[in-house]
Design a protein around this motif. Structure first.
Motif, PDB file in Angstrom:
ATOM      1  N   ARG A   1       0.894   0.928 -24.331  1.00 23.66           N
ATOM      2  CA  ARG A   1       1.934  -0.105 -24.281  1.00 23.66           C
ATOM      3  C   ARG A   1       1.437  -1.377 -24.941  1.00 23.66           C
ATOM      4  O   ARG A   1       2.149  -1.996 -25.751  1.00 23.66           O
ATOM      5  N   GLU A   2       0.212  -1.793 -24.626  1.00 22.47           N
ATOM      6  CA  GLU A   2      -0.356  -2.997 -25.231  1.00 22.47           C
ATOM      7  C   GLU A   2      -0.536  -2.811 -26.726  1.00 22.47           C
ATOM      8  O   GLU A   2      -0.312  -3.736 -27.512  1.00 22.47           O
ATOM      9  N   ARG A   3      -0.953  -1.617 -27.139  1.00 25.56           N
ATOM     10  CA  ARG A   3      -1.165  -1.365 -28.569  1.00 25.56           C
ATOM     11  C   ARG A   3       0.149  -1.430 -29.343  1.00 25.56           C
ATOM     12  O   ARG A   3       0.204  -1.970 -30.454  1.00 25.56           O
ATOM     13  N   GLU A   4       1.213  -0.874 -28.769  1.00 26.71           N
ATOM     14  CA  GLU A   4       2.512  -0.931 -29.437  1.00 26.71           C
ATOM     15  C   GLU A   4       2.994  -2.375 -29.577  1.00 26.71           C
ATOM     16  O   GLU A   4       3.522  -2.767 -30.622  1.00 26.71           O
ATOM     17  N   LEU A   5       2.807  -3.165 -28.525  1.00 28.12           N
ATOM     18  CA  LEU A   5       3.208  -4.566 -28.582  1.00 28.12           C
ATOM     19  C   LEU A   5       2.387  -5.324 -29.616  1.00 28.12           C
ATOM     20  O   LEU A   5       2.907  -6.180 -30.343  1.00 28.12           O
ATOM     21  N   PHE A   6       1.089  -5.018 -29.686  1.00 30.84           N
ATOM     22  CA  PHE A   6       0.239  -5.691 -30.665  1.00 30.84           C
ATOM     23  C   PHE A   6       0.680  -5.346 -32.088  1.00 30.84           C
ATOM     24  O   PHE A   6       0.750  -6.224 -32.956  1.00 30.84           O
ATOM     25  N   ILE A   7       0.974  -4.067 -32.340  1.00 32.69           N
ATOM     26  CA  ILE A   7       1.408  -3.651 -33.677  1.00 32.69           C
ATOM     27  C   ILE A   7       2.707  -4.362 -34.054  1.00 32.69           C
ATOM     28  O   ILE A   7       2.893  -4.806 -35.199  1.00 32.69           O
ATOM     29  N   GLU A   8       3.602  -4.503 -33.085  1.00 26.05           N
ATOM     30  CA  GLU A   8       4.845  -5.241 -33.332  1.00 26.05           C
ATOM     31  C   GLU A   8       4.537  -6.689 -33.725  1.00 26.05           C
ATOM     32  O   GLU A   8       5.126  -7.229 -34.672  1.00 26.05           O
ATOM     33  N   ALA A   9       3.600  -7.309 -32.984  1.00 24.00           N
ATOM     34  CA  ALA A   9       3.224  -8.694 -33.298  1.00 24.00           C
ATOM     35  C   ALA A   9       2.533  -8.776 -34.653  1.00 24.00           C
ATOM     36  O   ALA A   9       2.742  -9.731 -35.414  1.00 24.00           O
ATOM     37  N   PHE A  10       1.705  -7.791 -34.980  1.00 19.58           N
ATOM     38  CA  PHE A  10       0.978  -7.740 -36.250  1.00 19.58           C
ATOM     39  C   PHE A  10       1.950  -7.837 -37.428  1.00 19.58           C
ATOM     40  O   PHE A  10       1.766  -8.648 -38.344  1.00 19.58           O
ATOM     41  N   TRP A  11       2.991  -7.011 -37.413  1.00 19.35           N
ATOM     42  CA  TRP A  11       3.938  -7.022 -38.526  1.00 19.35           C
ATOM     43  C   TRP A  11       4.822  -8.262 -38.478  1.00 19.35           C
ATOM     44  O   TRP A  11       5.184  -8.826 -39.519  1.00 19.35           O
ATOM     45  N   LYS A  12       5.163  -8.697 -37.275  1.00 18.20           N
ATOM     46  CA  LYS A  12       6.040  -9.858 -37.141  1.00 18.20           C
ATOM     47  C   LYS A  12       5.406 -11.099 -37.764  1.00 18.20           C
ATOM     48  O   LYS A  12       6.085 -11.923 -38.377  1.00 18.20           O
ATOM     49  N   HIS A  13       4.084 -11.236 -37.617  1.00 15.39           N
ATOM     50  CA  HIS A  13       3.416 -12.417 -38.154  1.00 15.39           C
ATOM     51  C   HIS A  13       3.150 -12.309 -39.652  1.00 15.39           C
ATOM     52  O   HIS A  13       2.543 -13.208 -40.233  1.00 15.39           O
ATOM     53  N   ARG A  14       3.616 -11.244 -40.259  1.00 13.63           N
ATOM     54  CA  ARG A  14       3.543 -11.112 -41.716  1.00 13.63           C
ATOM     55  C   ARG A  14       4.929 -11.053 -42.350  1.00 13.63           C
ATOM     56  O   ARG A  14       5.034 -10.921 -43.570  1.00 13.63           O
ATOM     57  N   ASP A  15       5.948 -11.125 -41.545  1.00 10.90           N
ATOM     58  CA  ASP A  15       7.323 -11.024 -42.043  1.00 10.90           C
ATOM     59  C   ASP A  15       7.684 -12.295 -42.805  1.00 10.90           C
ATOM     60  O   ASP A  15       7.718 -13.379 -42.231  1.00 10.90           O
ATOM     61  N   PRO A  16       7.948 -12.192 -44.115  1.00 13.93           N
ATOM     62  CA  PRO A  16       8.235 -13.407 -44.895  1.00 13.93           C
ATOM     63  C   PRO A  16       9.595 -14.019 -44.573  1.00 13.93           C
ATOM     64  O   PRO A  16       9.801 -15.206 -44.775  1.00 13.93           O
ATOM     65  N   VAL A  17      10.528 -13.201 -44.073  1.00 12.51           N
ATOM     66  CA  VAL A  17      11.869 -13.712 -43.738  1.00 12.51           C
ATOM     67  C   VAL A  17      12.220 -13.211 -42.333  1.00 12.51           C
ATOM     68  O   VAL A  17      12.915 -12.199 -42.178  1.00 12.51           O
ATOM     69  N   PRO A  18      11.751 -13.896 -41.295  1.00 22.60           N
ATOM     70  CA  PRO A  18      11.974 -13.411 -39.922  1.00 22.60           C
ATOM     71  C   PRO A  18      13.451 -13.329 -39.548  1.00 22.60           C
ATOM     72  O   PRO A  18      13.802 -12.597 -38.617  1.00 22.60           O
ATOM     73  N   GLU A  19      14.313 -14.062 -40.258  1.00 22.07           N
ATOM     74  CA  GLU A  19      15.726 -14.083 -39.891  1.00 22.07           C
ATOM     75  C   GLU A  19      16.422 -12.747 -40.190  1.00 22.07           C
ATOM     76  O   GLU A  19      17.467 -12.453 -39.611  1.00 22.07           O
ATOM     77  N   THR A  20      15.863 -11.933 -41.089  1.00 20.23           N
ATOM     78  CA  THR A  20      16.490 -10.657 -41.433  1.00 20.23           C
ATOM     79  C   THR A  20      15.979  -9.551 -40.521  1.00 20.23           C
ATOM     80  O   THR A  20      14.906  -9.650 -39.928  1.00 20.23           O
ATOM     81  N   GLU A  21      16.753  -8.493 -40.413  1.00 20.16           N
ATOM     82  CA  GLU A  21      16.346  -7.370 -39.563  1.00 20.16           C
ATOM     83  C   GLU A  21      15.152  -6.636 -40.160  1.00 20.16           C
ATOM     84  O   GLU A  21      14.288  -6.147 -39.439  1.00 20.16           O
ATOM     85  N   GLU A  22      15.107  -6.525 -41.486  1.00 22.84           N
ATOM     86  CA  GLU A  22      14.030  -5.788 -42.132  1.00 22.84           C
ATOM     87  C   GLU A  22      12.793  -6.668 -42.293  1.00 22.84           C
ATOM     88  O   GLU A  22      12.902  -7.887 -42.484  1.00 22.84           O
TER      89      GLU A  22
END
Length: 708
Positions: free
Chosen positions: A84-105
C-alpha cells in the motif's frame, strides 16, 4: 616492428593505460552512476540489507525508473514496509513529475514509457541486453530523441559510429547544442558511448597502429578519413575541439556527468522524505500530495513576561474550489511542540477558511500566499512541527524547525526580524496578532529578499535593561556584503523611544545586488554585550510579489487563554508545582472552563491530591452534557485511587458510551472490579482488552495472578 620500437610502444601504452585508469577514478566515468561518499567500515557493517521487494516493485525500481529516480527517492522507497505504501509512493513519484497537473494525463509518465518501449525495440539488436540497458537506450530515456543522427556504417577505415546531436536542452542545465558519439568497439557488440579522454580518436579507426598516447596524430589521421567524426572525437561541444592542445578537453566528460545528473535536477525530491515522515499521520488521500513551502520562525517576549512564537508558512501554491463566483477552501493547521528527545510539550489545531470572490481571486492568483500564526511558549529548546492540509486539493505542506528560547535572567535581545513593510496599528485593544510587535504590524517574507527600491525594516526587542544601561548603551547595525564590511550605523538607546521594541528603517537604494548579513550588537560603554544576526539578499529585480496573508487575532495577554496553554506546557514537562500555581491562578479568571478544570485535575492527580481532582470535575462527569474523553478518564482514575470503585465504573461506562471502547478504559474498569472483589468480572474485562491489543504483558500477569 623492431625490439626497441616495440619496447617504446609498450611503455607508451602502459603510460596511457595508467593515465586513463587514474582519470577514470577521478571522474567516475560510469554513465548514470551517482557519486557518493565512501562509508566507513563501521557504517558498512551497520548498513542493513534492504528488504526483498515483490517482483513488480523490483522491476519498477531497477528497470522502469532506474535512470530517473533520485538517490533520496530510492532510499525512501526501499524503506517502505508494505505494498500500500509503495503504491502511494509511486503515485507521488509520477505526480511530482507531471508538467501539467491540471490535466488527467501525466505527459511525463506517458513520454517516459514511450522512450523505454522505443529503446527496447531499436537499441538491443546487437547484444543480448534489453535496449533500455544499452548506452544509447540510457541516453534516449533521459534526453529523448536527438535532433539529428549522423551514421557512419560499413566504412572500412572506421568502426560503425553514430553522432547524436541535441539542441534546446538549456532548461536542463545543458549546453545550447552538443553531440554524443556512440561507436561499436572493435567492430562487435553494442554501440558504446564514446569518451574523448578515455577512448581517444584512435579507438574509432580500424587500422590505426600509431602511438596510443599521441592524440594529435590520431586526430589528424581520422580527419583525413572523416573530418566531422574527427572533430567530435575531441569534444562533444561544437567549437571547443582543439587538436593543438595535445589531448581532448575535459568538457565532454563533464557534459556526460551533467547528463547523468539531469533527472536529479528535474524534480525536488524533498517530497519523498515528507511522504515517509507523514505517511502514518496524514490521511491516505493527502499522502501523495506534498507541496514545498518557505517558512520563518521568530520569538518575541510579551508584556506579560511569557514568550510568543511567531511563524509564517508560505506554501508554493494555494488550490481552491470554485462554486459559482466564489472560490474557497479550508486549511487545517496542526502544530506540535516537542522536546529534542521527542516528549510532547504542546499541540494545537486551527482551521483557516479561505473565501474569495472573483475580483479577489484575479487579484491574488499570481501572488504568493502566507499563513501567519502565534502561540505562547516556555523558555527551552524545542522542535516545532506544523502540518498544513488543504481540504480542497488534498495537498499538504509542513514546517520543521528547532527553536531555542534562553529565558535567562538579565538582558535579552531577540533575533532581528527583517520586514519589507511596517504599519503602525492605532488601536489593538491589547489583542495579540502574529508579527504584531509594540503596536506595529510587521510584514515579512520567508525568503528575506528585497529590491533596491525597498526600505528594510529591522525589528529587535531588548528586555532587562536597567536605566543606567539605557543611558550608557547603544545599538550597532553592521551590514556585511558577501564577506566584506559594507555599512555601519550606531544608535543610542536614549534615542529609541519605543523600547523594549526597536524599529530601525534603512533605505536599500545604494545596496548593490548581493547577499548580506546584518549583525545587531548591544553596546554598553562601547563594549559588546550581545550580538544577534540575520541574512538577507538584494535582488536585481525592480519589484517582488509580496504575499497576501491569512492571520487571526488572539485575546490580550492577560486572558486565561495563555495561562491554560502555559499551564499545559508545564504539566507536560513534568513541572507540576509550577503548573499547579499557573492553572489555579488562571481558573479564578475562568471558573466555568471545562478544559481548565480538567487540566488542573490532571495536575492534582499526578501529585496525589485525588480528592481535589474529583471535586473539580465531578459536576462535569455527572452531567447529562457530554464531557471530554480526558475528563471522564481523569475522574475515573481519581475515584479509583480514592477507593470509590463503583462510582469510578459508572464514570468510565459513560466514557465508553460516548467514545467507544479502548484498552485504557477497559484496563481501568478491570482494576475497579478487582477492587470490589469481583474477580470474574475483572478477568472478563481484561480479556476483552487483550482481544483489542494482545501485546499487554502486565495485563496477562494480572489475569494469571487473579486465577491463582
Amino acid at each position: 616492428m623492431s625490439r626497441s620500437s616495440k619496447k617504446t610502444w609498450i611503455i607508451s601504452f602502459l603510460s596511457l593505460t595508467l593515465q586513463i585508469f587514474l582519470f577514470g577514478i577521478i571522474l567516475d566515468q560510469k554513465l548514470y552512476s551517482t557519486p557518493q561518499k565512501k562509508p566507513s567500515v563501521r557504517q558498512q557493517v551497520k548498513k542493513e540489507k534492504p528488504p526483498a521487494l515483490p517482483e513488480r516493485y523490483r522491476k519498477w525500481l531497477e528497470e522502469e525508473v532506474v535512470y530517473i529516480i533520485t538517490p533520496v527517492e530510492k532510499e525512501i522507497f526501499l524503506k517502505l514496509n508494505n505494498d500500500r505504501e509503495r503504491e502511494l509512493f509511486i503515485e507521488a513519484f509520477w505526480k511530482h513529475r507531471d508538467p501539467v497537473p491540471e490535466t488527467e494525463e501525466n505527459e511525463f509518465k506517458i513520454e517516459h514509457y514511450r522512450r523505454i518501449e522505443y529503446a527496447n525495440k531499436y537499441f538491443g539488436r546487437e547484444t543480448t541486453k534489453p535496449g533500455w540497458k544499452t548506452d544509447r537506450g540510457r541516453v534516449y530515456i533521459i534526453l529523448g530523441p536527438p535532433n539529428d543522427i549522423q551514421r557512419f556504417d560499413s566504412k572500412s577505415e572506421v568502426y560503425n559510429c553514430e553522432i547524436w546531436f541535441y539542441q534546446g536542452k538549456t532548461d536542463l542545465g545543458l549546453p545550447a547544442g552538443f553531440n554524443l558519439l556512440f561507436f561499436q568497439e572493435r567492430g562487435t557488440g553494442e554501440m558504446r558511448l564514446y569518451s574523448p579522454t578515455n577512448d581517444g580518436p584512435m579507438a574509432l579507426m580500424t587500422g590505426y597502429w600509431g602511438d596510443p598516447a599521441d592524440y594529435m596524430s590520431a586526430y589528424h589521421k581520422l580527419r583525413e578519413i572523416e573530418p566531422i567524426l574527427a572533430n567530435v572525437s575531441l569534444s562533444f561541444i561544437p567549437g571547443e575541439e582543439n587538436p593543438y592542445l595535445g589531448r581532448p578537453s575535459l568538457s565532454s566528460d563533464l557534459l556526460v556527468r551533467q547528463i547523468e545528473q539531469t533527472p536529479q535536477r528535474m524534480v525536488e525530491d524533498k517530497y519523498a522524505r515528507k511522504f515517509f515522515e507523514y505517511k502514518d499521520i496524514v490521511e491516505v488521500d493527502y499522502s501523495t500530495n506534498f507541496i514545498d513551502s518557505d517558512y520563518l520562525v521568530k520569538i518575541f517576549k510579551s508584556p506579560a513576561g511569557f514568550y510568543l512564537v511567531h511563524y509564517s508558512i508560505e506554501p508554493k501554491r494555494l488550490s481552491v474550489n470554485q462554486y459559482d463566483n466564489r472560490f474557497m477552501t479550508n486549511l487545517k493547521v496542526n502544530g506540535t511542540l516537542t522536546t529534542l528527545d521527542g516528549r510532547i510539550v504542546y499541540q494545537f489545531e486551527k482551521t483557516y477558511p479561505v473565501q474569495m470572490n472573483e475580483a479577489q481571486m484575479r487579484e491574488r492568483m499570481n501572488l504568493p500566499f502566507a499563513i501567519y500564526d502565534v502561540f505562547p511558549c516556555l523558555a527551552g529548546e524545542y522542535k516545532l512541527s506544523v502540518l498544513v492540509k488543504n481540504e480542497a486539493s488534498k495537498e499538504f505542506t509542513s514546517l520543521e524547525q528547532t527553536i531555542r528560547i534562553p529565558g535567562k535572567p538579565g538582558v535579552e535581545m531577540s533575533s532581528p526580524v527583517l520586514a519589507y513593510q511596517v504599519t503602525p496599528v492605532e488601536s489593538t485593544g491589547g489583542r495579540v496578532k502574529a508579527f504584531m510587535v509594540g503596536g506595529n504590524q510587521i510584514y515579512v517574507q520567508a525568503g528575506r529578499t528585497f529590491t533596491a527600491r525597498d526600505n528594510l525594516a529591522v525589528i529587535v526587542q531588548l528586555y532587562g535593561l536597567s536605566p543606567s544601561q539605557i543611558n550608557r548603551g547603544s545599538l550597532r547595525f553592521h551590514f556585511i556584503k558577501e564577506t566584506e564590511p559594507f555599512r555601519e550605523n550606531v544608535v543610542k538607546l536614549l534615542d529609541i523611544p519605543t523600547l523594549p521594541e526597536v524599529v530601525q528603517v534603512f533605505s536599500l537604494g545604494d545596496f548593490p545586488p548581493a547577499n548580506y548579513e546584518l549583525k545587531v550588537t548591544l553596546l554598553i560603554d562601547g563594549k559588546e554585550e550581545i550580538t544577534t544576526s540575520e541574512q538577507f539578499a538584494v535582488t536585481y529585480l525592480e519589484a517582488l510579489a509580496r504575499p497576501w496573508v491569512l492571520s487571526r487575532v488572539l485575546p490580550g495577554v492577560e486572558d486565561p487563554y495563555y495561562g491554560q496553554i502555559i499551564g499545559t506546557q508545564l504539566y507536560n514537562l513534568g513541572r507540576l508545582s509550577e503548573a499547579r500555581a499557573v492553572l489555579e491562578s488562571t481558573l479564578t479568571k475562568a471558573p466555568q472552563s471545562e478544559e481548565l478544570r480538567k487540566q488542573l485535575a490532571q495536575v492534582y492527580l499526578e501529585v496525589g491530591d485525588y480528592q481535589k481532582a474529583i471535586s473539580l470535575i465531578e459536576g462535569l462527569v455527572a452531567s447529562e452534557t457530554k464531557a471530554s474523553y480526558e475528563t471522564y478518564l481523569t475522574a475515573g482514575r481519581a475515584l479509583y485511587h480514592l477507593g470509590q470503585y463503583e462510582r469510578a465504573i459508572g464514570v468510565l461506562d459513560r466514557a465508553v458510551n460516548h467514545y467507544g471502547t479502548n484498552v485504557t478504559l477497559l484496563n481501568l474498569i478491570g482494576d475497579c472490579y478487582l477492587g470490589l472483589g469481583k474477580k470474574e468480572e475483572a478477568v472478563a474485562v481484561w480479556q476483552k482488552s487483550l482481544e483489542l491489543m494482545a501485546d499487554q504483558p502486565e495485563i496477562r500477569k494480572k489475569i494469571q495472578a487473579v486465577k491463582k
